[in-house]
Scaffold this motif. Structure first.
Motif, PDB file in Angstrom:
ATOM      1  N   GLN A  37     -13.036  14.933  -3.154  1.00  0.00           N
ATOM      2  CA  GLN A  37     -13.680  15.534  -1.987  1.00  0.00           C
ATOM      3  C   GLN A  37     -12.837  16.688  -1.441  1.00  0.00           C
ATOM      4  O   GLN A  37     -13.349  17.562  -0.759  1.00  0.00           O
ATOM      5  CB  GLN A  37     -13.914  14.495  -0.892  1.00  0.00           C
ATOM      6  CG  GLN A  37     -14.850  13.380  -1.302  1.00  0.00           C
ATOM      7  CD  GLN A  37     -16.171  13.877  -1.811  1.00  0.00           C
ATOM      8  OE1 GLN A  37     -16.862  14.623  -1.128  1.00  0.00           O
ATOM      9  NE2 GLN A  37     -16.530  13.483  -3.023  1.00  0.00           N
ATOM     10  N   GLU A  38     -11.544  16.683  -1.726  1.00  0.00           N
ATOM     11  CA  GLU A  38     -10.651  17.744  -1.266  1.00  0.00           C
ATOM     12  C   GLU A  38     -10.643  18.949  -2.199  1.00  0.00           C
ATOM     13  O   GLU A  38     -10.068  19.978  -1.872  1.00  0.00           O
ATOM     14  CB  GLU A  38      -9.223  17.204  -1.137  1.00  0.00           C
ATOM     15  CG  GLU A  38      -9.079  16.101  -0.104  1.00  0.00           C
ATOM     16  CD  GLU A  38      -9.430  16.580   1.294  1.00  0.00           C
ATOM     17  OE1 GLU A  38      -9.037  17.708   1.657  1.00  0.00           O
ATOM     18  OE2 GLU A  38     -10.110  15.831   2.018  1.00  0.00           O
ATOM     19  N   LEU A  39     -11.279  18.819  -3.358  1.00  0.00           N
ATOM     20  CA  LEU A  39     -11.325  19.909  -4.336  1.00  0.00           C
ATOM     21  C   LEU A  39     -12.267  21.005  -3.856  1.00  0.00           C
ATOM     22  O   LEU A  39     -13.387  20.731  -3.427  1.00  0.00           O
ATOM     23  CB  LEU A  39     -11.804  19.363  -5.682  1.00  0.00           C
ATOM     24  CG  LEU A  39     -11.782  20.310  -6.863  1.00  0.00           C
ATOM     25  CD1 LEU A  39     -10.346  20.674  -7.210  1.00  0.00           C
ATOM     26  CD2 LEU A  39     -12.446  19.655  -8.047  1.00  0.00           C
ATOM     27  N   LYS A  40     -11.804  22.232  -3.919  1.00  0.00           N
ATOM     28  CA  LYS A  40     -12.629  23.373  -3.510  1.00  0.00           C
ATOM     29  C   LYS A  40     -13.534  23.758  -4.673  1.00  0.00           C
ATOM     30  O   LYS A  40     -13.098  24.401  -5.622  1.00  0.00           O
ATOM     31  CB  LYS A  40     -11.753  24.547  -3.095  1.00  0.00           C
ATOM     32  CG  LYS A  40     -10.959  24.289  -1.826  1.00  0.00           C
ATOM     33  CD  LYS A  40     -10.265  25.535  -1.368  1.00  0.00           C
ATOM     34  CE  LYS A  40     -11.266  26.538  -0.962  1.00  0.00           C
ATOM     35  NZ  LYS A  40     -11.343  26.942   0.410  1.00  0.00           N
ATOM     36  N   LEU A  41     -14.784  23.373  -4.572  1.00  0.00           N
ATOM     37  CA  LEU A  41     -15.729  23.649  -5.649  1.00  0.00           C
ATOM     38  C   LEU A  41     -16.297  25.057  -5.606  1.00  0.00           C
ATOM     39  O   LEU A  41     -16.965  25.475  -6.546  1.00  0.00           O
ATOM     40  CB  LEU A  41     -16.876  22.629  -5.612  1.00  0.00           C
ATOM     41  CG  LEU A  41     -16.508  21.223  -6.023  1.00  0.00           C
ATOM     42  CD1 LEU A  41     -17.719  20.315  -5.926  1.00  0.00           C
ATOM     43  CD2 LEU A  41     -15.961  21.197  -7.432  1.00  0.00           C
ATOM     44  N   ASP A  42     -16.049  25.793  -4.550  1.00  0.00           N
ATOM     45  CA  ASP A  42     -16.587  27.152  -4.478  1.00  0.00           C
ATOM     46  C   ASP A  42     -15.964  28.073  -5.524  1.00  0.00           C
ATOM     47  O   ASP A  42     -16.484  29.140  -5.798  1.00  0.00           O
ATOM     48  CB  ASP A  42     -16.444  27.730  -3.075  1.00  0.00           C
ATOM     49  CG  ASP A  42     -15.028  27.682  -2.531  1.00  0.00           C
ATOM     50  OD1 ASP A  42     -14.164  27.079  -3.186  1.00  0.00           O
ATOM     51  OD2 ASP A  42     -14.796  28.248  -1.446  1.00  0.00           O
ATOM     52  N   VAL A  43     -14.871  27.645  -6.123  1.00  0.00           N
ATOM     53  CA  VAL A  43     -14.264  28.408  -7.211  1.00  0.00           C
ATOM     54  C   VAL A  43     -15.131  28.307  -8.461  1.00  0.00           C
ATOM     55  O   VAL A  43     -15.254  29.254  -9.227  1.00  0.00           O
ATOM     56  CB  VAL A  43     -12.831  27.883  -7.498  1.00  0.00           C
ATOM     57  CG1 VAL A  43     -12.226  28.562  -8.705  1.00  0.00           C
ATOM     58  CG2 VAL A  43     -11.959  28.055  -6.282  1.00  0.00           C
ATOM     59  N   PRO A  48     -21.322  25.077  -3.434  1.00  0.00           N
ATOM     60  CA  PRO A  48     -20.523  23.872  -3.686  1.00  0.00           C
ATOM     61  C   PRO A  48     -21.164  22.575  -3.188  1.00  0.00           C
ATOM     62  O   PRO A  48     -20.741  21.499  -3.598  1.00  0.00           O
ATOM     63  CB  PRO A  48     -19.213  24.148  -2.958  1.00  0.00           C
ATOM     64  CG  PRO A  48     -19.491  25.241  -2.017  1.00  0.00           C
ATOM     65  CD  PRO A  48     -20.649  26.007  -2.541  1.00  0.00           C
ATOM     66  N   ARG A  49     -22.182  22.634  -2.339  1.00  0.00           N
ATOM     67  CA  ARG A  49     -22.854  21.420  -1.855  1.00  0.00           C
ATOM     68  C   ARG A  49     -24.177  21.170  -2.567  1.00  0.00           C
ATOM     69  O   ARG A  49     -24.948  20.320  -2.163  1.00  0.00           O
ATOM     70  CB  ARG A  49     -23.102  21.520  -0.351  1.00  0.00           C
ATOM     71  CG  ARG A  49     -21.862  21.674   0.477  1.00  0.00           C
ATOM     72  CD  ARG A  49     -21.222  20.330   0.671  1.00  0.00           C
ATOM     73  NE  ARG A  49     -20.074  20.457   1.556  1.00  0.00           N
ATOM     74  CZ  ARG A  49     -18.992  19.734   1.422  1.00  0.00           C
ATOM     75  NH1 ARG A  49     -18.903  18.857   0.458  1.00  0.00           N
ATOM     76  NH2 ARG A  49     -17.993  19.881   2.234  1.00  0.00           N
ATOM     77  N   GLN A  57     -19.133  16.491  -9.691  1.00  0.00           N
ATOM     78  CA  GLN A  57     -18.110  15.637  -9.071  1.00  0.00           C
ATOM     79  C   GLN A  57     -18.259  14.193  -9.514  1.00  0.00           C
ATOM     80  O   GLN A  57     -17.254  13.518  -9.772  1.00  0.00           O
ATOM     81  CB  GLN A  57     -18.196  15.701  -7.543  1.00  0.00           C
ATOM     82  CG  GLN A  57     -17.472  16.854  -6.942  1.00  0.00           C
ATOM     83  CD  GLN A  57     -17.478  16.780  -5.430  1.00  0.00           C
ATOM     84  OE1 GLN A  57     -18.515  16.530  -4.821  1.00  0.00           O
ATOM     85  NE2 GLN A  57     -16.330  16.997  -4.834  1.00  0.00           N
TER      86      GLN A  57
END
Length: 87
Positions: A37-43, A48-49, A57
């Protein structure tokens, strides 16, 4: 102690080990999910949601969690086998 009792004891022990393995796997997957949950998926994702990002995830949590659980269960079995080293 008859053969039926020995077979019943072996089945109970196998069932207990199976239940323990399932619980360790599930807790490991939940633990990895919590960490992810702390991983920045916008990369990796524009949104990301989005459902695709969430599925990513979930898959990553299952893969890493299963590997982590495998390590824990292997370590537990190895420590049980160490008693034969001393005898």
């Amino acid at each position: 102690m008859g053969i039926d009792q020995m077979v019943n004891d072996a089945q109970n022990a196998t069932g207990t080990i199976a239940l323990f393995s399932i619980v360790v796997n599930l807790f490991s997957i939940v633990f990895v999910w919590y960490i992810l949950q702390e991983l920045k998926l916008d990369v990796f994702f524009k949104f990301p949601r989005s459902p695709k990002a969430r599925m990513f995830q979930v898959v990553i949590a299952v893969v890493i969690g299963h590997g982590f659980a495998g390590f824990i269960l292997d370590y537990w079995n190895w420590t049980k086998l160490l008693r034969y080293f001393v005898e």
